[in-house]
Design a protein around this motif. Structure first.
Motif, mmCIF file in Angstrom:
data_model
loop_
_atom_site.group_PDB
_atom_site.id
_atom_site.type_symbol
_atom_site.label_atom_id
_atom_site.label_comp_id
_atom_site.label_asym_id
_atom_site.label_seq_id
_atom_site.Cartn_x
_atom_site.Cartn_y
_atom_site.Cartn_z
ATOM 1 N N ALA A 1 -27.994 6.713 -9.056
ATOM 2 C CA ALA A 1 -26.760 6.575 -9.833
ATOM 3 C C ALA A 1 -25.759 5.682 -9.094
ATOM 4 O O ALA A 1 -25.120 4.811 -9.706
ATOM 5 C CB ALA A 1 -26.154 7.952 -10.113
ATOM 6 N N VAL A 2 -25.628 5.870 -7.791
ATOM 7 C CA VAL A 2 -24.718 5.038 -6.992
ATOM 8 C C VAL A 2 -25.200 3.591 -7.016
ATOM 9 O O VAL A 2 -24.410 2.661 -7.224
ATOM 10 C CB VAL A 2 -24.610 5.563 -5.545
ATOM 11 C CG1 VAL A 2 -23.882 4.567 -4.646
ATOM 12 C CG2 VAL A 2 -23.909 6.910 -5.526
ATOM 13 N N ASP A 3 -26.491 3.383 -6.825
ATOM 14 C CA ASP A 3 -27.040 2.024 -6.824
ATOM 15 C C ASP A 3 -26.865 1.348 -8.177
ATOM 16 O O ASP A 3 -26.568 0.153 -8.248
ATOM 17 C CB ASP A 3 -28.512 2.033 -6.411
ATOM 18 C CG ASP A 3 -28.696 2.337 -4.934
ATOM 19 O OD1 ASP A 3 -27.720 2.233 -4.165
ATOM 20 O OD2 ASP A 3 -29.827 2.682 -4.549
ATOM 21 N N ARG B 1 -24.831 -0.879 -2.319
ATOM 22 C CA ARG B 1 -24.360 0.489 -2.111
ATOM 23 C C ARG B 1 -23.205 0.571 -1.117
ATOM 24 O O ARG B 1 -22.174 1.184 -1.407
ATOM 25 C CB ARG B 1 -25.515 1.364 -1.640
ATOM 26 C CG ARG B 1 -25.145 2.816 -1.439
ATOM 27 C CD ARG B 1 -26.282 3.618 -0.837
ATOM 28 N NE ARG B 1 -27.484 3.489 -1.627
ATOM 29 C CZ ARG B 1 -28.719 3.666 -1.155
ATOM 30 N NH1 ARG B 1 -28.907 3.958 0.109
ATOM 31 N NH2 ARG B 1 -29.764 3.531 -1.930
ATOM 32 N N THR B 2 -23.374 -0.006 0.055
ATOM 33 C CA THR B 2 -22.333 0.132 1.072
ATOM 34 C C THR B 2 -21.011 -0.498 0.636
ATOM 35 O O THR B 2 -19.944 0.032 0.911
ATOM 36 C CB THR B 2 -22.780 -0.473 2.417
ATOM 37 O OG1 THR B 2 -23.188 -1.823 2.213
ATOM 38 C CG2 THR B 2 -23.906 0.325 3.041
ATOM 39 N N MET C 1 -31.689 -0.937 -2.144
ATOM 40 C CA MET C 1 -31.674 -2.306 -1.696
ATOM 41 C C MET C 1 -33.107 -2.738 -1.372
ATOM 42 O O MET C 1 -33.922 -1.933 -0.960
ATOM 43 C CB MET C 1 -30.806 -2.449 -0.458
ATOM 44 C CG MET C 1 -29.335 -2.329 -0.736
ATOM 45 S SD MET C 1 -28.414 -2.821 0.718
ATOM 46 C CE MET C 1 -27.280 -1.481 0.798
ATOM 47 N N THR C 2 -33.331 -3.974 -1.525
ATOM 48 C CA THR C 2 -34.662 -4.524 -1.351
ATOM 49 C C THR C 2 -34.973 -4.822 0.103
ATOM 50 O O THR C 2 -34.110 -5.232 0.863
ATOM 51 C CB THR C 2 -34.757 -5.833 -2.158
ATOM 52 O OG1 THR C 2 -34.389 -5.557 -3.497
ATOM 53 C CG2 THR C 2 -36.149 -6.393 -2.125
ATOM 54 N N ALA C 3 -36.218 -4.635 0.456
ATOM 55 C CA ALA C 3 -36.676 -5.004 1.798
ATOM 56 C C ALA C 3 -36.822 -6.513 1.872
ATOM 57 O O ALA C 3 -37.049 -7.181 0.871
ATOM 58 C CB ALA C 3 -38.006 -4.321 2.093
ATOM 59 N N SER C 4 -36.681 -7.035 3.072
ATOM 60 C CA SER C 4 -36.870 -8.464 3.313
ATOM 61 C C SER C 4 -37.813 -8.638 4.488
ATOM 62 O O SER C 4 -37.903 -7.780 5.364
ATOM 63 C CB SER C 4 -35.541 -9.143 3.643
ATOM 64 O OG SER C 4 -34.715 -9.191 2.514
#
Length: 127
Positions: free
Chosen positions: A101-103, A113-114, A1-4
Motif C-alpha cells: 500500500a505504501v509503495d 518508499r523512502t 523497489m527494483t533490484a539493480s
C-alpha cells in the motif's frame, strides 16, 4: 523497489560498487562486505534523488544486456563481479500488505518508499 545489477571492483585499498544503469551511483568501503552493505542504501538514495529531480531512472537491464555494454563487459572480462543489489528492506515494521500500500501510494506520486515516508513525516511535523 527494483533490484539493480552493480559491478563490484577492488581498487588498491578500497572496494567499490558502481551501477551501469545509474550514472554516479556508487558505494565504496575498505572491504567487499562493507561495500555490499552500503550499496543498497546508495541505490535507494540515488533513486530518491533522481525522482526528486524529476528524472525517471532507466529500467535495470538484465546481465545478458549488460554484457553487451562495452564498459560493463570490460569490467566483467577483467574479473570484476556482477552483483544484484536491492534497496534496504523495510525498517518501518510494516507487513507485506502495508508495504504494498505504501509503495502504491509512492508510485502514484512518482516517489519511492523512502521519499514518500520522508515527505509525509515532514508534512506531519510541520502541521
Amino acid at each position: 523497489m527494483t533490484a539493480s545489477i552493480g559491478i563490484l571492483e577492488e581498487a588498491n585499498t578500497l572496494w567499490g560498487v558502481w551501477f551501469p544503469d545509474l550514472p554516479g551511483c556508487i558505494a565504496a568501503a575498505e572491504t567487499a562486505e562493507e561495500t555490499l552493505a552500503q550499496a543498497g542504501e546508495a541505490l535507494a538514495q540515488w533513486l530518491d534523488l533522481a525522482r526528486g529531480d524529476g528524472v525517471a531512472p532507466r529500467a535495470p537491464r538484465a546481465i545478458e544486456d549488460l554484457k553487451e555494454d562495452r564498459e560493463s563487459a570490460e569490467a566483467l572480462a577483467a574479473g570484476h563481479a556482477a552483483v544484484v543489489i536491492r534497496p534496504p528492506a523495510d525498517e518501518l515494521g510494516l507487513d507485506e500488505t502495508q508495504l504494498r500500500a505504501v509503495d502504491a501510494a509512492a508510485e502514484r506520486r512518482g516517489l519511492y518508499r523512502t521519499a514518500l515516508v520522508r515527505e509525509l513525516g515532514l508534512n506531519q511535523i510541520a502541521g
